[in-house]
Scaffold this motif. Structure first.
Motif, short mmCIF file in Angstrom:
data_model
loop_
_atom_site.label_atom_id
_atom_site.label_comp_id
_atom_site.label_asym_id
_atom_site.label_seq_id
_atom_site.Cartn_x
_atom_site.Cartn_y
_atom_site.Cartn_z
N GLU A 1 30.19 60.70 48.10
CA GLU A 1 31.59 60.26 48.12
C GLU A 1 32.28 60.57 46.79
O GLU A 1 33.40 61.07 46.76
N LEU A 2 31.59 60.28 45.68
CA LEU A 2 32.16 60.56 44.36
C LEU A 2 32.42 62.06 44.19
O LEU A 2 33.48 62.48 43.73
N ARG A 3 31.43 62.86 44.59
CA ARG A 3 31.60 64.32 44.45
C ARG A 3 32.78 64.80 45.28
O ARG A 3 33.55 65.65 44.83
N ARG A 4 32.90 64.28 46.49
CA ARG A 4 34.03 64.71 47.34
C ARG A 4 35.36 64.33 46.71
O ARG A 4 36.37 64.96 46.96
N ALA A 5 35.33 63.31 45.89
CA ALA A 5 36.56 62.89 45.20
C ALA A 5 36.75 63.64 43.88
O ALA A 5 37.64 63.34 43.11
N GLY A 6 35.86 64.62 43.64
CA GLY A 6 36.03 65.46 42.45
C GLY A 6 35.38 64.90 41.20
O GLY A 6 35.63 65.37 40.10
N ILE A 7 34.54 63.89 41.34
CA ILE A 7 33.88 63.30 40.17
C ILE A 7 32.46 63.86 40.08
O ILE A 7 31.72 63.86 41.07
N ALA A 8 32.09 64.34 38.90
CA ALA A 8 30.78 64.96 38.73
C ALA A 8 29.70 63.88 38.76
O ALA A 8 29.66 63.02 37.90
N ALA A 9 28.87 63.91 39.78
CA ALA A 9 27.88 62.86 39.94
C ALA A 9 26.52 63.45 40.24
O ALA A 9 26.40 64.53 40.81
N ASP A 10 25.47 62.73 39.81
CA ASP A 10 24.10 63.19 40.08
C ASP A 10 23.25 61.98 40.45
O ASP A 10 23.66 60.84 40.30
N PHE A 11 22.04 62.27 40.89
CA PHE A 11 21.22 61.27 41.55
C PHE A 11 19.80 61.36 41.01
O PHE A 11 19.32 62.44 40.67
N SER A 12 19.15 60.25 40.93
CA SER A 12 17.77 60.26 40.48
C SER A 12 16.84 60.65 41.64
O SER A 12 16.51 59.83 42.48
N PHE A 13 16.46 61.90 41.65
CA PHE A 13 15.61 62.41 42.73
C PHE A 13 14.13 62.18 42.41
O PHE A 13 13.77 61.98 41.25
N GLY A 14 13.33 62.26 43.42
CA GLY A 14 11.89 62.24 43.20
C GLY A 14 11.25 60.87 43.28
O GLY A 14 10.08 60.73 42.95
N GLY A 15 12.02 59.85 43.72
CA GLY A 15 11.45 58.52 43.92
C GLY A 15 10.80 57.92 42.69
O GLY A 15 9.70 57.38 42.75
N LYS A 16 11.44 58.03 41.53
CA LYS A 16 10.90 57.46 40.30
C LYS A 16 11.18 55.95 40.24
O LYS A 16 12.05 55.45 40.93
N GLY A 17 10.50 55.28 39.36
CA GLY A 17 10.79 53.86 39.12
C GLY A 17 12.00 53.72 38.21
O GLY A 17 12.61 54.71 37.81
N LEU A 18 12.34 52.48 37.86
CA LEU A 18 13.53 52.23 37.06
C LEU A 18 13.50 52.95 35.71
O LEU A 18 14.47 53.57 35.30
N LYS A 19 12.34 52.89 35.06
CA LYS A 19 12.24 53.45 33.71
C LYS A 19 12.49 54.97 33.71
O LYS A 19 13.31 55.49 32.96
N GLY A 20 11.78 55.64 34.62
CA GLY A 20 11.92 57.11 34.71
C GLY A 20 13.32 57.49 35.12
O GLY A 20 13.89 58.46 34.61
N SER A 21 13.90 56.71 36.03
CA SER A 21 15.24 57.02 36.50
C SER A 21 16.27 56.85 35.40
O SER A 21 17.21 57.64 35.26
N MET A 22 16.11 55.80 34.58
CA MET A 22 17.06 55.59 33.49
C MET A 22 16.94 56.69 32.44
O MET A 22 17.92 57.07 31.80
N LYS A 23 15.73 57.21 32.28
CA LYS A 23 15.54 58.36 31.39
C LYS A 23 16.37 59.54 31.89
O LYS A 23 17.05 60.22 31.13
N ASP A 24 16.29 59.78 33.21
CA ASP A 24 17.08 60.86 33.81
C ASP A 24 18.57 60.64 33.55
O ASP A 24 19.31 61.56 33.23
N ALA A 25 18.97 59.37 33.71
CA ALA A 25 20.39 59.04 33.52
C ALA A 25 20.82 59.36 32.09
O ALA A 25 21.86 59.97 31.86
N ASN A 26 19.98 58.99 31.14
CA ASN A 26 20.28 59.28 29.73
C ASN A 26 20.37 60.77 29.47
O ASN A 26 21.28 61.25 28.81
#
Ligand code: AMP
Length: 420
Positions: free
Chosen positions: A348-373
């Motif tokens: 939905e965000l991408r369709r609205a023109g906002i650059a968005a990404d997703f934590s793929f690969g089924g990581k836990g919170l810690k790994g996902s937050m690393k991706d976010a950083n």
């Protein structure tokens, strides 16, 4: 590592450095688009004779550096070593010059190939952005191109570059100079190859980088003393126009450049932080090229700026471009249900023109937050089962660290507001 490596003299453009390449291309393109140049794209290979005739039989580019091939059908092709001959060929083929509005102004961007001795800043595959103004003899056009290139480098934040300017004369005055230079060169103590070059293309000898050769060239006749009145007046106008535009340049009476087709205005942009491969861009007028490749007389002028070396110049000066982070919002989902919901939000965000990404690969919170950083995103959306049960996601500002719950159907609005 794979068994295979990029071929000698080439390298891969990979993130994050590749973003700088794109930005350099974009910045140059913005200048020329803004000045009425239309985009042209030609094949990566051409009839080998286009370059042999266009670039010049005696140039290093044609004699030593071309990647040539014979197709299964028997055609003799060459990977393009430069852009001008192809662009002019394309303009002639499409009869752009007959549509009544000269000059035809074109710009291009792409890969070029030269079988060179590979070293820092000198590759066998490199990128250029170029601009050509075809079919008009007007010093303002030469000036326009020099000013645009200068503007591109300035816009990128480069400072330590210099513009070298010269006039190579025209078909009236250059032959007289050529003879005078040849007579001079024959009297020097030069090796056989250089003497041979003096017979075929004496101006190129001026470009010889060897110290012992340069020493002997100190008293060589200068083209400036042979320019005809028309060339002198033309050159003076170019100099006045770029001076009035606040562009600083140096007269370089020995500047010739490696391609045969140049006449009158010739220029090079050199950067002092690059060592021996200091030319970041160059160009000039090529009034005779069209006829050399079988077209009508079409006086033209153009330049090509090297993207690879411009990036090296930025690095040498320590300039970091102000590139927007590729991702604005990063979604971290904890659990299957959250994955489904947040993946939908990202879409939905991408369709609205906002650059968005997703934590793929089924990581836990810690790994996902690393991706976010690592993504550089300003905002993170985090949701687990408890959030979903309450119909919310957590919206976290990565700069301030602040976090708040946002109702699922208000995510887009909240993100918009916070990014604004
Ligand atoms: P030229 O057509 O040789 O004047 O090239 C124009 C620009 O393209 C140069 O100023 C360089 O920035 C770039 N260039 C030319 N040859 C190479 C190469 N082998 N490797 C990297 N950049 C190159």
């Amino acid at each position: 590592m794979s068994t295979f490596q990029a071929p000698k003299g080439t390298y891969d453009l990979i993130p994050p450095r590749s973003a700088v390449f794109l930005a350099v291309r974009d910045t140059i393109a913005t200048q020329v688009r803004n000045a009425g140049y239309g985009y042209v794209e030609t094949p990566g290979f051409e009839d080998v004779n286009l370059f042999a005739r266009g670039v010049g039989e005696s140039t290093d580019i044609v004699t030593k550096e071309m990647y040539t091939l014979t197709t299964k059908g028997g055609d003799q092709l060459a990977l393009r070593p430069e852009g001008t001959a192809s662009v002019l060929r394309a303009a002639l083929q499409a009869n752009l010059h007959k549509q009544g509005n000269l000059p035809v102004k074109l710009w291009y961007s792409g890969s070029y190939y030269r079988y060179e001795r590979a070293q820092a800043g000198r590759y066998r595959h490199f990128s250029q952005v170029g601009a050509e103004a075809i079919g008009a003899e007007d010093p303002a056009l030469d000036a326009e191109l020099i000013i645009l290139a200068d503007q591109a480098y300035r816009a990128l934040g480069l400072r330590q570059y210099r513009i070298l300017l010269n006039s190579l004369g025209d078909k009236e005055c250059r032959p007289v100079y050529r003879e005078a230079l040849q007579t001079f060169l024959r009297g020097l103590d030069l090796d056989e190859e250089t003497l041979r070059r003096a017979e075929i293309n004496p101006l190129r000898v001026l470009d010889d980088k060897r110290v012992d050769v340069q020493k002997q060239l100190v008293d060589a006749p200068l083209l400036r003393d042979y320019l005809c009145d028309a060339c002198k007046a033309y050159h003076e106008q170019v100099r006045e126009l770029i001076t009035a535009a606040g562009v600083v340049f140096e007269d370089d009476l020995k500047l010739v450049r490696g391609l045969d087709y140049y006449t009158r205005t010739t220029f090079e942009f050199v950067h002092d932080g690059l060592g021996s491969q200091s030319a970041v861009g160059g160009g000039g007028r090529y009034d005779g090229l069209s006829e050399m490749i079988g077209g009508p007389a079409l006086p033209s002028v153009g330049w090509a700026l090297g993207v690879d070396r411009t990036v090296l110049a930025l690095e040498a000066e320590g300039v970091t471009l102000d590139l927007p982070a590729p991702t604005s919002v990063f979604a971290v989902a904890l659990g299957e249900e959250a994955r489904r919901v947040l993946f939908g939000k990202v879409t939905e965000l991408r369709r609205a023109g906002i650059a968005a990404d997703f934590s793929f690969g089924g990581k836990g919170l810690k790994g996902s937050m690393k991706d976010a950083n690592r993504s550089g995103a300003r905002l993170t959306l985090v949701a687990g089962e408890r959030d979903l049960a309450e119909g919310v996601v957590q919206l976290k500002d990565m700069e301030s660290g602040e976090q708040r719950a946002v109702a699922l159907d208000e995510v887009l609005e909240a993100v918009r507001a916070q990014l604004a």
